[in-house]
Design a protein around this motif. Structure first.
Motif, PDB file in Angstrom:
ATOM      1  N   PHE A  21       7.910  -0.081  -1.334  1.00  0.00           N
ATOM      2  CA  PHE A  21       7.199  -1.292  -0.900  1.00  0.00           C
ATOM      3  C   PHE A  21       5.702  -1.043  -0.856  1.00  0.00           C
ATOM      4  CE2 PHE A  21      10.647  -4.029   0.286  1.00  0.00           C
ATOM      5  CZ  PHE A  21      11.678  -3.200   0.711  1.00  0.00           C
ATOM      6  N   ASP A  22       4.971  -1.916  -1.498  1.00  0.00           N
ATOM      7  CA  ASP A  22       3.524  -1.990  -1.296  1.00  0.00           C
ATOM      8  C   ASP A  22       3.327  -2.533   0.123  1.00  0.00           C
ATOM      9  OD1 ASP A  22       0.726  -2.311  -1.928  1.00  0.00           O
ATOM     10  OD2 ASP A  22       1.143  -4.445  -2.068  1.00  0.00           O
ATOM     11  N   ILE A  23       2.122  -2.319   0.690  1.00  0.00           N
ATOM     12  CA  ILE A  23       1.888  -2.786   2.065  1.00  0.00           C
ATOM     13  C   ILE A  23       1.045  -4.068   2.107  1.00  0.00           C
ATOM     14  CG2 ILE A  23       0.848  -2.231   4.297  1.00  0.00           C
ATOM     15  CD1 ILE A  23       1.589   0.686   3.822  1.00  0.00           C
ATOM     16  N   ASP A  24      -0.243  -3.939   1.716  1.00  0.00           N
ATOM     17  CA  ASP A  24      -1.133  -5.117   1.828  1.00  0.00           C
ATOM     18  C   ASP A  24      -0.679  -6.221   0.878  1.00  0.00           C
ATOM     19  OD1 ASP A  24      -3.666  -2.753   2.297  1.00  0.00           O
ATOM     20  OD2 ASP A  24      -3.082  -4.254   3.789  1.00  0.00           O
ATOM     21  N   GLY A  25      -0.357  -7.367   1.448  1.00  0.00           N
ATOM     22  CA  GLY A  25       0.073  -8.516   0.645  1.00  0.00           C
ATOM     23  C   GLY A  25       1.570  -8.600   0.470  1.00  0.00           C
ATOM     24  N   VAL A  26       2.305  -7.579   0.987  1.00  0.00           N
ATOM     25  CA  VAL A  26       3.772  -7.611   0.890  1.00  0.00           C
ATOM     26  C   VAL A  26       4.388  -7.546   2.296  1.00  0.00           C
ATOM     27  CG1 VAL A  26       5.829  -6.361   0.084  1.00  0.00           C
ATOM     28  CG2 VAL A  26       3.829  -6.586  -1.404  1.00  0.00           C
ATOM     29  N   GLY A 308       5.737  -5.585  -4.933  1.00  0.00           N
ATOM     30  CA  GLY A 308       4.281  -5.589  -4.791  1.00  0.00           C
ATOM     31  C   GLY A 308       3.682  -6.975  -4.936  1.00  0.00           C
ATOM     32  N   ASP A 309       2.355  -7.029  -4.639  1.00  0.00           N
ATOM     33  CA  ASP A 309       1.647  -8.319  -4.743  1.00  0.00           C
ATOM     34  C   ASP A 309       0.558  -8.298  -5.804  1.00  0.00           C
ATOM     35  OD1 ASP A 309       0.039  -6.527  -2.987  1.00  0.00           O
ATOM     36  OD2 ASP A 309      -1.326  -8.240  -2.989  1.00  0.00           O
ATOM     37  N   ASN A 310       0.286  -7.092  -6.357  1.00  0.00           N
ATOM     38  CA  ASN A 310      -0.836  -6.979  -7.283  1.00  0.00           C
ATOM     39  C   ASN A 310      -0.323  -6.619  -8.676  1.00  0.00           C
ATOM     40  OD1 ASN A 310      -3.058  -6.150  -8.787  1.00  0.00           O
ATOM     41  ND2 ASN A 310      -4.173  -5.414  -6.985  1.00  0.00           N
ATOM     42  N   SER A 313      -1.614  -3.226 -10.119  1.00  0.00           N
ATOM     43  CA  SER A 313      -1.311  -1.894  -9.542  1.00  0.00           C
ATOM     44  C   SER A 313       0.188  -1.729  -9.346  1.00  0.00           C
ATOM     45  CB  SER A 313      -2.046  -1.712  -8.216  1.00  0.00           C
ATOM     46  OG  SER A 313      -1.595  -2.631  -7.253  1.00  0.00           O
ATOM     47  N   ASP A 314       0.818  -2.698  -8.680  1.00  0.00           N
ATOM     48  CA  ASP A 314       2.242  -2.574  -8.352  1.00  0.00           C
ATOM     49  C   ASP A 314       3.136  -2.838  -9.560  1.00  0.00           C
ATOM     50  OD1 ASP A 314       1.109  -4.418  -5.557  1.00  0.00           O
ATOM     51  OD2 ASP A 314       1.474  -2.258  -5.581  1.00  0.00           O
ATOM     52  N   VAL A 315       2.842  -3.944 -10.272  1.00  0.00           N
ATOM     53  CA  VAL A 315       3.696  -4.320 -11.409  1.00  0.00           C
ATOM     54  C   VAL A 315       3.452  -3.383 -12.592  1.00  0.00           C
ATOM     55  CG1 VAL A 315       4.199  -6.140 -13.086  1.00  0.00           C
ATOM     56  CG2 VAL A 315       3.820  -6.739 -10.676  1.00  0.00           C
TER      57      VAL A 315
HETATM   58 MG    MG Z   1      -0.815  -5.006  -2.139  1.00  0.00          MG
END
Ligand code: MG
Ligand code: G3P
Length: 368
Positions: A21-26, A308-310, A313-315
């Motif tokens: 899990f990503d943190i910021d935005g998730v 993720g939300d970005n 970076s995440d995808v």
């Molecule tokens: Mg994020």
């Protein structure tokens, strides 16, 4: 948030999949938990489905950040299931007895992380430098009270007239989003134009207009390490905010103007980079072993769901990651952070979902 799915498990009772899990935005928006985050993580813990947190954030020790996250999300977390932007810096042992510049973050928190948690013996910040030599960046007067509140004496003075004695920086680490871009850029620029990292000196050729790149000459300058490439991140403001990647491109513009576009060498850590995902998978597998003992190591981990939300970076990281351990990663993009839905993401995910709760539901069904 999840209907009662019985997670698919192997004969040993160990699921063959896990989450990152990503943190910021998730899970969080700045410091506030996002809807469904607590429920999603506690569901996975009840089902004994392993997960880690993989963030480009940083600026404090893993111990401190995990304690904060456990409290905010009301979920029991520990450092063996946590990777942040500068966590891999702890393994750069070649610099532990050298003198390093640590840039970014609030106050001296990153200096303490580098020194007390990662074991770097001589850690200098731009705040320490500007307190010892205020004229190095004439426009920091407005910040001087801030810097004086934590500045430490320099391990060596800056005496360019005596190059062999002046402070020598052996490596530059950007740990977290710089606060004073002017001071931090100036110090990094001075070091990259210096003679072998000796602050206040110029490499013999640097600044010589006769040279093709208006005078830039590589001269064993200290290596530059960034911990996070994010141009944008999801903070409490409704629109994404500039991250460490914003500082990097601003500095690159300065560098081009000063050196006539000489090559700027640096090493980038953080999502979406392969080494960061490999580091994260090693930590995920170690956590799985901690949960299930030796079977956690022996039973295959076939799939990891990266939420993720970005897109950048995440995808992109999950899509492009080639696991040396044989797992396959799927990218689940949620609409609660940098990406808000309604547009085609810059990097196409396995699936787009509303939020972290729906992402966990979708993945458990997909794995089942
Ligand atoms: Mg994020
Ligand atoms: O500084 C934090 C930001 O760059 C993104 O953090 O958790 O979304 O990877 P995260």
């Amino acid at each position: 948030p999840c209907r009662t799915f019985q997670a698919k498990v192997q004969s040993s009772g160990i699921p063959d999949y896990a989450f990152a899990f990503d943190i910021d935005g998730v899970l969080l928006r700045s410091s506030n938990p996002l809807p469904g985050a607590h429920e999603a993580l506690t569901y996975l813990q009840r089902q004994r489905i392993p997960f880690i947190l993989l963030t480009n954030g940083g600026g404090k020790s893993e111990t401190e950040r995990v304690a904060e996250l456990s409290e905010k999300l009301n979920v029991e977390l520990n450092v063996d299931m946590f990777v942040q932007s500068h966590t891999p810096f702890a393994e750069m042992h070649e610099y532990k007895d050298k003198t390093v510049l640590v840039v970014g973050g609030d106050y001296d928190k990153c200096q303490l992380v580098a020194k007390d948690h990662y074991g770097f013996q001589n850690v200098v910040t731009p705040g320490d430098i500007v307190c010892a030599h205020p004229d190095i960046w004439p426009f920091s007067k407005v910040f001087m009270d801030y810097y004086k509140s934590f500045a430490k004496p320099l391990p060596k003075p800056i005496t360019p007239s005596n190059p062999s004695e002046t402070l020598k920086i052996d490596a530059i680490f950007v740990y977290n989003d710089p606060r004073d871009w002017g001071l931090d850029s100036t110090i990094i620029l001075d070091l990259l134009l210096s003679s072998q990292g000796r602050l206040g000196t110029l490499s013999p050729q640097n600044g010589n207009p006769a040279l093709p790149n208006r005078g830039y000459q590589q001269d064993a300058q200290p290596p530059l390490y960034y911990s996070n490439p994010d141009l944008w991140w999801a903070a409490s403001h409704p629109l994404p905010r500039l991250g460490q990647g914003g500082f990097r491109v601003a500095f690159a513009g300065l560098w081009d103007a000063v050196t006539g576009r000489a090559k700027l060498e640096y090493t980038m850590f953080g999502k979406p980079h392969q080494l960061t995902y490999e580091f994260a998978e090693r930590r995920l597998r170690a956590h799985r072993k901690m949960l299930f003992g030796q079977r956690g190591l022996n039973d295959p981990l076939r799939r990891v769901y990266m939420v993720g939300d970005n897109p950048e970076s995440d995808v992109r990281g999950a899509n492009e990651y080639v696991s040396p351990f044989g797992s396959s990663w799927r990218s689940l993009l949620v609409k609660t952070g940098v990406y808000r839905g309604g547009t085609v993401p810059s990097c196409e995910p396995s699936v787009i979902l509303e939020d972290v709760g729906e992402a966990v539901r979708w993945a458990v069904e997909d794995a089942g």
